[in-house]
Design an enzyme around this catalytic site. Sequence first.
Site, PDB file in Angstrom:
ATOM      1  N   ASP A  80      -7.967   0.390  10.964  1.00  0.00           N
ATOM      2  CA  ASP A  80      -6.764   1.197  11.121  1.00  0.00           C
ATOM      3  C   ASP A  80      -7.007   2.658  10.782  1.00  0.00           C
ATOM      4  O   ASP A  80      -6.401   3.554  11.377  1.00  0.00           O
ATOM      5  CB  ASP A  80      -5.631   0.650  10.246  1.00  0.00           C
ATOM      6  CG  ASP A  80      -4.894  -0.500  10.912  1.00  0.00           C
ATOM      7  OD1 ASP A  80      -5.089  -0.679  12.133  1.00  0.00           O
ATOM      8  OD2 ASP A  80      -4.144  -1.203  10.229  1.00  0.00           O
TER       9      ASP A  80
ATOM     10  N   ARG B 157      -1.144   1.095  16.372  1.00  0.00           N
ATOM     11  CA  ARG B 157      -1.480   2.197  15.464  1.00  0.00           C
ATOM     12  C   ARG B 157      -1.506   3.578  16.132  1.00  0.00           C
ATOM     13  O   ARG B 157      -0.950   4.535  15.589  1.00  0.00           O
ATOM     14  CB  ARG B 157      -2.823   1.926  14.773  1.00  0.00           C
ATOM     15  CG  ARG B 157      -2.836   0.712  13.854  1.00  0.00           C
ATOM     16  CD  ARG B 157      -1.642   0.688  12.929  1.00  0.00           C
ATOM     17  NE  ARG B 157      -1.833  -0.233  11.819  1.00  0.00           N
ATOM     18  CZ  ARG B 157      -0.884  -0.951  11.262  1.00  0.00           C
ATOM     19  NH1 ARG B 157       0.339  -0.896  11.761  1.00  0.00           N
ATOM     20  NH2 ARG B 157      -1.131  -1.739  10.235  1.00  0.00           N
TER      21      ARG B 157
ATOM     22  N   SER C 231      -1.734  -9.651   3.247  1.00  0.00           N
ATOM     23  CA  SER C 231      -1.681  -8.373   3.947  1.00  0.00           C
ATOM     24  C   SER C 231      -1.192  -8.677   5.356  1.00  0.00           C
ATOM     25  O   SER C 231      -1.890  -9.322   6.138  1.00  0.00           O
ATOM     26  CB  SER C 231      -3.075  -7.727   3.979  1.00  0.00           C
ATOM     27  OG  SER C 231      -3.050  -6.547   4.759  1.00  0.00           O
TER      28      SER C 231
ATOM     29  N   ASP D 152       0.812  -1.212   0.000  1.00  0.00           N
ATOM     30  CA  ASP D 152       0.000   0.000   0.000  1.00  0.00           C
ATOM     31  C   ASP D 152       0.851   1.271   0.000  1.00  0.00           C
ATOM     32  O   ASP D 152       0.720   2.136  -0.866  1.00  0.00           O
ATOM     33  CB  ASP D 152      -0.925   0.025   1.227  1.00  0.00           C
ATOM     34  CG  ASP D 152      -1.981  -1.067   1.178  1.00  0.00           C
ATOM     35  OD1 ASP D 152      -2.362  -1.476   0.075  1.00  0.00           O
ATOM     36  OD2 ASP D 152      -2.415  -1.510   2.255  1.00  0.00           O
TER      37      ASP D 152
END
Length: 301
Positions: A127, A98, A179, A18
Site C-alpha cells: 500500500d 488505493r 488487519s 493504524d
Amino acid sequence: MDKKSIKKVVLAYSGGLDTSIIIPWLKENYNNCEVIAVSGNVGQADELEGLEEKALKTGASKLYVLDLTDEYVNEYIMPCLKAGAIYEDYLLGTSHARPCIAKGLAEIAIKEGADAICHGCTGKGNDQVRFELTLKHFCPDMPIIAPWREWDIKSREEEIEYAEAHNVPLKINRETNYSKDKNLWHLSHEGLDLEDTGNEPLYEKAGFLEMGIAPTQAPDTPTYITIDFEQGVPVALNDKKMTAKEIILELNKIGGANGIGLLDIVENRLVGMKCTLYSRLPAEQFSTALTSILKHSALTR
C-alpha cells in the site's frame, strides 16, 4: 524533512488501528501540528459510521469523507475487470482502491494548503507503493510522512497499548485484532490465526465473515442470475437495468447469502518488501527504491 516547518498535515484516515493512533502520534512528534483527516468512501459502508466523532475526539481538526464509489467502480474496477486483471487468484480489491483514495487525498491536501500528507501503510506491504507513487503524481512536491517507517512501534499489539495509553477509542480488541480492508469489491483479513497456514479458516465462527456465510451454511437450493454486458461493462442484473455499482452491491448480497466469494491465499508482495532493508530506508532513498521496484513487479495486495 524539517519537522518544525510542518504545521498542517492531511492524513489518510480509516478509523482503524493504524490511523487512529497516528493522529496523537503526529501531534506529539510534529510540533503539535493540525491534523486534517480524510476518508475515501469506496464502499466500506458501516465502517464510516461515527468516524467524524472519533477523528475529532482523537485530535483531528476536521474530517472529510469523500464519496469515491462511482469513480472507484467506473475508473478502476471496470478497466481491471475488462482486462481480466488477476494476481495469484487475487482480484485486486485493495490494489485498485488505493490509487483512487490517494488521488482524493492529494486534492484535499492541495485545497487545504497542507505542509505534508500522512498515511498509515506498514513498511512491509504494498500500500505504501500505491499511495506514494499516486501522491508523487498528483502533488509531487508534497512531503510524505509514513509513521511505520519512523516510529518505534513494532506490532499491532504495541499499537493497541499506545491507543490505550492515549485514550484512543478502538472497535477491536486483542482477540479480534485482524488487519482488515473493506470496500464494495472485497473484504480482506490478515493477522492472528491467519498467520499460521496450518489453521483452518474460522468461516463458521460468529462475526468472522461480515459479507456472507460459510459454504457449509449456504442453502442447498441453487440461485440463478443473469447479467447483461455492453462493451465489457455490466448493465443489467436479472433483466433489470442497473449501474455497475448497483450490480456489484446486489451481487455481494446474493453471493454472500450463498457462501461464495471466499479465497484463502498466501501471496507474494513486491520484491524485497518483506525485509527491513526497504522498510527502514530514508525517505528519498525509499522513493527511488519504490519506483525501481514497481517497474519490475506486479500490483499486489
